[in-house]
Design an enzyme around this catalytic site. Sequence first.
Site, PDB file in Angstrom:
ATOM      1  N   HIS A   1      -7.640   8.780  -1.867  1.00 28.61           N
ATOM      2  CA  HIS A   1      -7.298   8.002  -3.057  1.00 28.61           C
ATOM      3  C   HIS A   1      -7.946   6.638  -2.967  1.00 28.61           C
ATOM      4  O   HIS A   1      -8.124   6.090  -1.882  1.00 28.61           O
ATOM      5  CB  HIS A   1      -5.782   7.850  -3.206  1.00 28.61           C
ATOM      6  CG  HIS A   1      -5.101   7.392  -1.955  1.00 28.61           C
ATOM      7  ND1 HIS A   1      -4.816   8.236  -0.909  1.00 28.61           N
ATOM      8  CD2 HIS A   1      -4.666   6.167  -1.570  1.00 28.61           C
ATOM      9  CE1 HIS A   1      -4.221   7.559   0.058  1.00 28.61           C
ATOM     10  NE2 HIS A   1      -4.132   6.299  -0.317  1.00 28.61           N
TER      11      HIS A   1
ATOM     12  N   HIS B   1      -7.388   2.807  -4.298  1.00 26.65           N
ATOM     13  CA  HIS B   1      -6.462   1.864  -4.931  1.00 26.65           C
ATOM     14  C   HIS B   1      -7.246   0.978  -5.900  1.00 26.65           C
ATOM     15  O   HIS B   1      -8.257   0.389  -5.516  1.00 26.65           O
ATOM     16  CB  HIS B   1      -5.827   0.938  -3.885  1.00 26.65           C
ATOM     17  CG  HIS B   1      -4.944   1.618  -2.893  1.00 26.65           C
ATOM     18  ND1 HIS B   1      -3.585   1.667  -3.026  1.00 26.65           N
ATOM     19  CD2 HIS B   1      -5.231   2.274  -1.730  1.00 26.65           C
ATOM     20  CE1 HIS B   1      -3.054   2.317  -2.000  1.00 26.65           C
ATOM     21  NE2 HIS B   1      -4.040   2.698  -1.194  1.00 26.65           N
TER      22      HIS B   1
HETATM   23  P1  AMP Z   1      -2.358   4.475   1.483  1.00 24.53           P
HETATM   24  O1  AMP Z   1      -1.362   3.731   2.322  1.00 24.53           O
HETATM   25  O2  AMP Z   1      -3.684   3.770   1.334  1.00 24.53           O
HETATM   26  O3  AMP Z   1      -2.490   5.908   1.940  1.00 24.53           O
HETATM   27  O4  AMP Z   1      -1.748   4.477   0.012  1.00 24.53           O
HETATM   28  C1  AMP Z   1      -0.832   5.429  -0.427  1.00 24.53           C
HETATM   29  C2  AMP Z   1      -0.264   4.911  -1.716  1.00 24.53           C
HETATM   30  O5  AMP Z   1       0.336   5.984  -2.392  1.00 24.53           O
HETATM   31  C3  AMP Z   1       0.811   3.819  -1.535  1.00 24.53           C
HETATM   32  O6  AMP Z   1       0.410   2.632  -2.229  1.00 24.53           O
HETATM   33  C4  AMP Z   1       2.065   4.446  -2.134  1.00 24.53           C
HETATM   34  O7  AMP Z   1       2.870   3.531  -2.836  1.00 24.53           O
HETATM   35  C5  AMP Z   1       1.460   5.490  -3.072  1.00 24.53           C
HETATM   36  N1  AMP Z   1       2.321   6.642  -3.343  1.00 24.53           N
HETATM   37  C6  AMP Z   1       2.977   7.407  -2.436  1.00 24.53           C
HETATM   38  N2  AMP Z   1       3.661   8.386  -3.063  1.00 24.53           N
HETATM   39  C7  AMP Z   1       3.411   8.228  -4.397  1.00 24.53           C
HETATM   40  C8  AMP Z   1       3.837   8.915  -5.578  1.00 24.53           C
HETATM   41  N3  AMP Z   1       4.665   9.967  -5.512  1.00 24.53           N
HETATM   42  N4  AMP Z   1       3.387   8.489  -6.771  1.00 24.53           N
HETATM   43  C9  AMP Z   1       2.567   7.413  -6.861  1.00 24.53           C
HETATM   44  N5  AMP Z   1       2.129   6.723  -5.786  1.00 24.53           N
HETATM   45  C10 AMP Z   1       2.555   7.116  -4.568  1.00 24.53           C
END
Ligand code: AMP
Length: 147
Positions: free
Chosen positions: A101, A103
Amino acid sequence: MIGPDCIFCRIVANAAECHELYRDETTLAFMDIHPANEGHCLVIPRAHFQTVFEMPSEAFAAVGATVAKIAQAVNAALSPGGLSLVQANGALAGQTVPHVHVHVLPRREGDNLALNWDRLRAADPAHADPERLAAVAATIRAKIVLF
Ligand code: AMP
Ligand code: ZN
């Protein structure tokens, strides 16, 4: 961790809720559930890849095209002072969800998000040595593959 075990695969399959922003054949954009700033959203490939290391370059290019689209929309909608694009691979890089993903992160004056490092810092002079830079560049260059 594919399919029912991966929260982002579940979102792709509409088996988990999200605030969806955009979807095309290969990518999806939705709001981050724990925004670091207002407007924080995520862009993912619809196919499951744990990190960029497993992704064909075309798959990442498709994510990149959607990232540009979403970043422009966030900028137009919210007019933040700036906007960071962040993509983590592996726990050491801060990755907590093992589905690639990007950001899209609006930045605001004084938000103090710990994403930036001092570009002028000479923390490790050995790594900034021109010969060392040339040697590391050669090592990386030899691994660049054209798919
Ligand atoms: P990372 O730490 O770079 O892997 O980012 C993962 C991101 O996914 C974090 O900012 C979380 O807040 C977000 N996240 C986790 N679960 C969900 C969800 N169900 N819907 C939307 N965002 C999510
Ligand atoms: Zn997944």
